[in-house]
Design an enzyme around this catalytic site. Structure first.
Site, PDB file in Angstrom:
ATOM      1  N   HIS A  36       0.839  -1.205   0.000  1.00  0.00           N
ATOM      2  CA  HIS A  36       0.000   0.000   0.000  1.00  0.00           C
ATOM      3  C   HIS A  36       0.878   1.262   0.000  1.00  0.00           C
ATOM      4  CE1 HIS A  36      -3.089  -2.672   2.246  1.00  0.00           C
ATOM      5  NE2 HIS A  36      -3.534  -2.520   1.012  1.00  0.00           N
TER       6      HIS A  36
ATOM      7  N   LYS B 290     -15.965 -10.001   8.410  1.00  0.00           N
ATOM      8  CA  LYS B 290     -16.033 -11.031   9.450  1.00  0.00           C
ATOM      9  C   LYS B 290     -14.680 -11.211  10.137  1.00  0.00           C
ATOM     10  CE  LYS B 290     -18.414 -13.455   6.556  1.00  0.00           C
ATOM     11  NZ  LYS B 290     -18.017 -14.352   5.575  1.00  0.00           N
TER      12      LYS B 290
ATOM     13  N   ARG C 139      -1.917  -6.321  -8.501  1.00  0.00           N
ATOM     14  CA  ARG C 139      -0.842  -7.241  -8.178  1.00  0.00           C
ATOM     15  C   ARG C 139      -0.686  -8.321  -9.241  1.00  0.00           C
ATOM     16  NH1 ARG C 139      -3.084  -7.728  -2.292  1.00  0.00           N
ATOM     17  NH2 ARG C 139      -4.805  -7.110  -3.602  1.00  0.00           N
TER      18      ARG C 139
ATOM     19  N   SER D 113      -2.915  -7.919   2.491  1.00  0.00           N
ATOM     20  CA  SER D 113      -3.290  -7.771   3.905  1.00  0.00           C
ATOM     21  C   SER D 113      -3.717  -9.112   4.472  1.00  0.00           C
ATOM     22  CB  SER D 113      -4.428  -6.765   4.040  1.00  0.00           C
ATOM     23  OG  SER D 113      -3.984  -5.481   3.690  1.00  0.00           O
TER      24      SER D 113
HETATM   25  P1  ADP Z   1      -9.413  -4.304  -0.884  1.00  0.00           P
HETATM   26  O1  ADP Z   1      -9.856  -4.868   0.412  1.00  0.00           O
HETATM   27  O2  ADP Z   1     -10.355  -3.377  -1.550  1.00  0.00           O
HETATM   28  O3  ADP Z   1      -8.743  -5.286  -1.828  1.00  0.00           O
HETATM   29  P2  ADP Z   1      -6.869  -3.595   0.088  1.00  0.00           P
HETATM   30  O4  ADP Z   1      -6.732  -2.894   1.378  1.00  0.00           O
HETATM   31  O5  ADP Z   1      -6.496  -5.021   0.057  1.00  0.00           O
HETATM   32  O6  ADP Z   1      -8.283  -3.326  -0.459  1.00  0.00           O
HETATM   33  O7  ADP Z   1      -6.026  -2.857  -1.012  1.00  0.00           O
HETATM   34  C1  ADP Z   1      -6.333  -1.557  -1.439  1.00  0.00           C
HETATM   35  C2  ADP Z   1      -5.696  -1.315  -2.761  1.00  0.00           C
HETATM   36  O8  ADP Z   1      -4.303  -1.531  -2.655  1.00  0.00           O
HETATM   37  C3  ADP Z   1      -6.157  -2.244  -3.877  1.00  0.00           C
HETATM   38  O9  ADP Z   1      -6.160  -1.522  -5.083  1.00  0.00           O
HETATM   39  C4  ADP Z   1      -5.117  -3.300  -3.917  1.00  0.00           C
HETATM   40  O10 ADP Z   1      -5.017  -3.871  -5.206  1.00  0.00           O
HETATM   41  C5  ADP Z   1      -3.900  -2.482  -3.590  1.00  0.00           C
HETATM   42  N1  ADP Z   1      -2.857  -3.315  -3.018  1.00  0.00           N
HETATM   43  C6  ADP Z   1      -2.936  -4.136  -1.962  1.00  0.00           C
HETATM   44  N2  ADP Z   1      -1.762  -4.763  -1.740  1.00  0.00           N
HETATM   45  C7  ADP Z   1      -0.921  -4.318  -2.703  1.00  0.00           C
HETATM   46  C8  ADP Z   1       0.431  -4.590  -3.035  1.00  0.00           C
HETATM   47  N3  ADP Z   1       1.142  -5.484  -2.364  1.00  0.00           N
HETATM   48  N4  ADP Z   1       0.954  -3.923  -4.078  1.00  0.00           N
HETATM   49  C9  ADP Z   1       0.207  -3.052  -4.766  1.00  0.00           C
HETATM   50  N5  ADP Z   1      -1.065  -2.775  -4.544  1.00  0.00           N
HETATM   51  C10 ADP Z   1      -1.626  -3.386  -3.511  1.00  0.00           C
END
Ligand code: ADP
Length: 160
Positions: A19, A43, A92, A130
């Site tokens: 992020h 959840k 990703r 995450s």
């Molecule tokens: P969501 O729950 O909507 O998937 P996330 O919190 O997982 O949201 O991620 C928010 C954004 O960050 C999304 O666009 C996701 O693709 C991007 N993202 C998450 N992890 C990575 C990563 N390792 N590299 C690049 N982008 C990421």
């Protein structure tokens, strides 16, 4: 010219170095970003929305170009409220594509002014999600290097 601001929405449970990389790279293209933390009643939530906001703020070191806010409901409504029409997302893997493609098109259908911009993940981050960070930390695995220091400490506290 008015400042160019993009919205970077997500769950950020927890925020990862993936992020942060998108945020840093996004700041090369925009004057500012609004990181929008979704208030979803997931959840398997690990950190509360308030905790995620604090973790993001801590990891961002008070960079004035980035605001961290929360939203619920439709992203396009939140974007309209904030007067922003660019959404930034990270991609990703091919597996992200279908969902992101649908969502970007749905959002554009809901508001034709909204554009979604995708950034390809750097090779150091493509495997970080995450969900995996949560699962590995829960099982006692070492996630240093995958998350910022303050998130690492919060995870250690949570799972000690
Ligand atoms: P969501 O729950 O909507 O998937 P996330 O919190 O997982 O949201 O991620 C928010 C954004 O960050 C999304 O666009 C996701 O693709 C991007 N993202 C998450 N992890 C990575 C990563 N390792 N590299 C690049 N982008 C990421």
């Amino acid at each position: 010219m008015p400042p160019r601001i993009a919205l970077y929405p997500g769950s950020f449970d927890p925020p990862t170095n993936g992020h942060l990389s998108i945020i840093q790279r996004g700041l090369k293209m925009f004057d500012g970003l609004i990181v929008a933390v979704l208030k979803n009643p997931a959840k398997d939530e690990l950190f509360s929305v308030e905790e995620r906001v604090q973790l993001l703020r801590g990891a961002l070191n008070l960079d004035k170009r980035v605001q961290v806010k929360t939203f619920s409901g439709l992203l396009v409504k939140f974007a309209q409220q904030e007067g922003v029409n660019t959404v930034l997302r990270g991609l990703r893997a091919v597996s992200d594509f279908e969902y992101e493609f649908q969502m970007a098109n749905m959002n554009r259908k809901l508001d034709k002014e909204i554009e979604t911009l995708f950034m390809m993940t750097g090779e150091d981050y493509f495997y970080i999600s995450s969900r995996f960070v949560r699962d590995v930390a829960r099982l006692g695995g070492d996630v240093s290097g995958l998350v910022p220091q303050n998130v690492l400490e919060a995870l250690k506290k949570r799972f000690k």
